[in-house]
Design a protein around this motif. Structure first.
Motif, PDB file in Angstrom:
ATOM      1  N   ARG A  28      93.813  47.714 -79.784  1.00 28.28           N
ATOM      2  CA  ARG A  28      94.508  47.349 -78.587  1.00 28.28           C
ATOM      3  C   ARG A  28      95.230  48.527 -77.921  1.00 28.28           C
ATOM      4  O   ARG A  28      96.348  48.435 -77.576  1.00 28.28           O
ATOM      5  N   GLY A  31      96.340  48.430 -74.599  1.00 32.49           N
ATOM      6  CA  GLY A  31      97.871  47.705 -74.339  1.00 32.49           C
ATOM      7  C   GLY A  31      98.965  48.833 -74.492  1.00 32.49           C
ATOM      8  O   GLY A  31     100.128  47.867 -74.304  1.00 32.49           O
ATOM      9  N   TRP A  53      99.280  51.643 -68.847  1.00 35.77           N
ATOM     10  CA  TRP A  53      98.119  51.104 -69.966  1.00 35.77           C
ATOM     11  C   TRP A  53      96.752  51.329 -69.641  1.00 35.77           C
ATOM     12  O   TRP A  53      95.926  51.727 -70.241  1.00 35.77           O
ATOM     13  N   PRO A 100     104.047  49.268 -76.801  1.00 39.01           N
ATOM     14  CA  PRO A 100     103.126  48.201 -76.507  1.00 39.01           C
ATOM     15  C   PRO A 100     103.902  47.347 -75.454  1.00 39.01           C
ATOM     16  O   PRO A 100     104.560  46.623 -75.367  1.00 39.01           O
TER      17      PRO A 100
END
Length: 124
Positions: A28, A31, A53, A100
């Motif tokens: 990810r 993200g 992101w 994140p």
């Protein structure tokens, strides 16, 4: 969990250009907000640039605006810092950082993950 590895730092002459890379491992990557910071000897860690992101928004510290460009390739899990018109005062260890979240962040305390840094020296 994300691990970050910077590369590309070296000795460059004033007025020259350089591209730093930060390779991220883990899932990810898309993200994460990504940032670049730098720290010169005896000085505090300084915000250089950040990218959201999806790469839709970028932000820069005043000292590098118009000279540096941050970009990212989520397919390659990599963020870049393109540096032009380098000056002696750009000499520092450059760090890649990740958090994140959405939005953007300019303070080191807002980032969760850090790389080990890569040395950039601007000198003739």
């Amino acid at each position: 969990q994300v691990q970050l590895v910077e590369s590309g730092g070296r000795l460059v002459q004033p007025g020259g250009s350089l591209r730093l890379s930060c390779a991220a491992s883990g899932r990810r990557f898309g993200g994460y907000v990504m940032g670049w910071f730098r720290q010169a000897p005896g000085k505090e860690r300084e915000f250089v640039a950040a990218i959201t992101w999806n790469g839709g928004n970028t932000y820069y510290g005043d000292s590098v605006k118009g000279r540096f460009t941050i970009s990212r390739d989520n397919a390659k899990n990599t963020v870049y810092l393109h540096m032009n018109s380098l000056k002696a005062e750009d000499t520092a260890v450059y760090y890649c950082a990740a958090v994140p979240n959405v939005g953007y962040y300019t303070r080191p305390s807002e980032y969760t993950y850090w790389g080990q840094g890569t040395q950039v020296t601007v000198s003739s």
